[in-house]
Design a protein around this motif. Structure first.
Motif, PDB file in Angstrom:
ATOM      1  N   UNK A  76       0.825  -1.212   0.000  1.00  0.00           N
ATOM      2  CA  UNK A  76       0.000   0.000   0.000  1.00  0.00           C
ATOM      3  C   UNK A  76       0.857   1.260   0.000  1.00  0.00           C
ATOM      4  N   UNK A  77       0.246   2.401  -0.381  1.00  0.00           N
ATOM      5  CA  UNK A  77       0.978   3.676  -0.361  1.00  0.00           C
ATOM      6  C   UNK A  77       1.401   4.027   1.060  1.00  0.00           C
ATOM      7  N   UNK A  78       2.461   4.798   1.190  1.00  0.00           N
ATOM      8  CA  UNK A  78       2.991   5.270   2.481  1.00  0.00           C
ATOM      9  C   UNK A  78       3.182   4.106   3.452  1.00  0.00           C
ATOM     10  N   UNK A  79       2.515   4.144   4.623  1.00  0.00           N
ATOM     11  CA  UNK A  79       2.672   3.023   5.563  1.00  0.00           C
ATOM     12  C   UNK A  79       1.713   1.892   5.225  1.00  0.00           C
ATOM     13  N   UNK A  80       0.917   2.029   4.174  1.00  0.00           N
ATOM     14  CA  UNK A  80       0.011   0.965   3.762  1.00  0.00           C
ATOM     15  C   UNK A  80      -1.361   1.453   3.344  1.00  0.00           C
ATOM     16  N   UNK A  81      -1.796   2.613   3.855  1.00  0.00           N
ATOM     17  CA  UNK A  81      -3.179   3.049   3.666  1.00  0.00           C
ATOM     18  C   UNK A  81      -3.259   4.499   4.121  1.00  0.00           C
ATOM     19  N   UNK A  82      -4.212   5.287   3.561  1.00  0.00           N
ATOM     20  CA  UNK A  82      -4.317   6.695   3.957  1.00  0.00           C
ATOM     21  C   UNK A  82      -5.224   6.856   5.174  1.00  0.00           C
ATOM     22  N   UNK A  83      -4.636   6.782   6.349  1.00  0.00           N
ATOM     23  CA  UNK A  83      -5.438   6.923   7.571  1.00  0.00           C
ATOM     24  C   UNK A  83      -5.844   8.377   7.820  1.00  0.00           C
ATOM     25  N   UNK A  84      -5.102   9.324   7.231  1.00  0.00           N
ATOM     26  CA  UNK A  84      -5.395  10.742   7.513  1.00  0.00           C
ATOM     27  C   UNK A  84      -6.801  11.147   7.067  1.00  0.00           C
ATOM     28  N   UNK A  85      -7.358  10.445   6.072  1.00  0.00           N
ATOM     29  CA  UNK A  85      -8.690  10.786   5.560  1.00  0.00           C
ATOM     30  C   UNK A  85      -9.796  10.003   6.272  1.00  0.00           C
ATOM     31  N   UNK A  86      -9.453   9.160   7.237  1.00  0.00           N
ATOM     32  CA  UNK A  86     -10.455   8.242   7.829  1.00  0.00           C
ATOM     33  C   UNK A  86     -11.707   8.978   8.307  1.00  0.00           C
ATOM     34  N   UNK A  87     -11.531  10.005   9.127  1.00  0.00           N
ATOM     35  CA  UNK A  87     -12.709  10.674   9.680  1.00  0.00           C
ATOM     36  C   UNK A  87     -13.455  11.496   8.623  1.00  0.00           C
ATOM     37  N   UNK A  88     -12.742  11.940   7.589  1.00  0.00           N
ATOM     38  CA  UNK A  88     -13.415  12.651   6.495  1.00  0.00           C
ATOM     39  C   UNK A  88     -14.267  11.681   5.674  1.00  0.00           C
TER      40      UNK A  88
END
Ligand code: SAH
Length: 401
Positions: free
Chosen positions: A201-213
């Motif tokens: 996956x990209x970066x560490x595996x997944x885009x957690x920064x967008x989770x709450x959005x």
């Protein structure tokens, strides 16, 4: 000889000392006035004032853009494996107990959690870490062992395969540091399941920064609603729309669509999700020439501005893709638009969106302005620049003549 005399020292001005007092943790070369002792990369050293008074301790990074990274402002604090374990477990406890994240979250976020250059994401049973500080690298295994103590974690991997590591004199690599050799897992994000491949996956595996959005976008979707997810990657915003019973069209390149299809199946959303494999600018342009319009459009592109010199070109790209997406909305449609470009402020982003709306013959109003999820704590010292992710929820209507 007093033991402290052997510790290398980095001298800073009164002004820098004050900034450290206000939270500065990464020193740039110009902030270092003088050095004393062996300061090879990753050496533990003290930051001291002009008179030699202790200010902080941390790791040297000579000749680099960030020349020193402070990890403690306490003279007596011992920087060893136990120190890293305590910091990492405290950061995890805060996420779990106070923020109530349990399954997938950014467990540790650099300077905001007290160790610049260390990022750790948790994906259910797997932790994935990234290090961009030679001093922290020496404690990599100790950090991995500490993470294994967290309830439910059985694997720790490193995703130290980003290009900047070379510049820091660190090996570019990825692999398992502790536990099982499994690199895939399933996370639950607000009721939606995602398969995460932490190695690929990209970066560490997944885009957690967008989770709450992604979770927040669900509330604008409903049964019978048509939703378009542009730059869908593994299905992020689209899967949440489908969770609210919307019919979804996802747009991304071929490789990402493969994982998105698996996630659609995992959630049993096959009946309400379709895919367009292709280039987002082209595909949205093609859609404009067709009659279908969408109630909700999410547009979450990669960073179009990765360095200041790319600003003008990047701004044009944000303008164009948002123009296309606004054209695709019904009256009273909702645009969920994001920018992860560090070099673009929220105000500049809103200006681009306003211009794009006007050119598209639309008027847009702000419903919500959002940033990265709460587990991505930001150092207060960085000011608003620390908040790199901008996510605007807009209502879009036609300009009345
Ligand atoms: N919204 C996603 C993250 C998007 S990441 C989520 O919530 O997880 C950005 C995505 O843009 C990547 O999947 C990448 O494959 C895709 N991408 C980059 N350039 C593209 C282009 N020109 N056309 C289509 N997709 C593109």
């Amino acid at each position: 000889m007093e033991p402290t005399q052997a510790i290398p020292k980095v001298f800073v001005s009164r002004e820098t000392e004050q900034e450290i007092g206000s939270g500065l943790r990464s020193l740039r070369p110009f902030q270092i006035e003088k050095v004393k002792g062996d300061l090879s990369a990753g050496t533990l050293a003290w930051v001291v004032g002009r008179t030699g008074k202790f200010i902080g301790q941390g790791f040297t990074n000579p000749g680099k853009e960030i020349a020193f990274q402070i990890v403690s402002i306490f003279e007596k604090e011992k920087i060893d494996a136990a120190f890293f374990e305590a910091r990492v477990l405290a950061a995890d406890e805060f996420r779990q107990k106070t923020l109530k994240f349990s399954d997938a979250y950014r467990l540790f976020y650099g300077a905001a959690d007290g160790i610049p250059g260390l990022v750790i994401d948790r994906f259910n049973n797997i932790c994935s870490l990234q290090i961009s500080c030679p001093g922290v690298e020496k404690y990599k295994q100790a950090i991995a062992d500490a993470l294994m103590k967290i309830n439910g974690v059985d694997t720790v991997i490193e995703r130290n395969d980003f290009r900047n590591r070379e510049k820091l004199g660190l090996a570019v690599k990825k692999g398992v540091l502790a536990g099982k050799a499994r690199v895939q897992t399933v996370i639950n994000e607000g009721g939606v399941k995602f398969e995460v491949d932490v190695m690929r996956g990209h970066k560490t595996g997944f885009y957690l920064d967008q989770a709450e959005n992604r979770v927040a976008a669900e509330k604008y979707c409903f049964a019978g609603c048509e939703m378009l997810d542009v730059f869908s990657y593994t299905g992020g915003f689209g899967l949440h729309a489908a969770n609210a019973n919307a019919s979804v069209t996802m747009v991304d390149m071929k490789e990402a669509i493969g994982q998105a299809r698996r996630n659609v199946k995992l959630n049993k959303f096959e009946e309400r999700v379709s895919f367009i494999e292709g280039e987002a600018f082209e595909e949205t342009k093609k859609l404009i020439s067709r009659p279908e319009r969408f109630d909700v459009v999410s547009v979450d592109p990669p960073a179009f501005i990765q360095k200041p010199s790319e600003k003008a070109r990047g701004k044009k790209a944000y303008h164009q893709i948002n123009y296309n997406c606004m054209k695709l909305l019904v009256e009273n449609g909702v645009l969920v638009t994001s920018s992860c470009s560090h070099f673009l402020s929220m105000d500049s982003f809103l200006k681009i969106l306003g211009d794009a709306a006007s050119n598209a013959g639309k008027v847009a109003s702000i419903i919500e302005l959002r940033s990265q999820s709460r587990d991505h704590l930001m150092p207060l010292h960085g000011g608003s620049a620390a908040s790199y992710l901008k996510c605007a929820f807009l209502r879009v209507n036609s300009k009345k003549s």
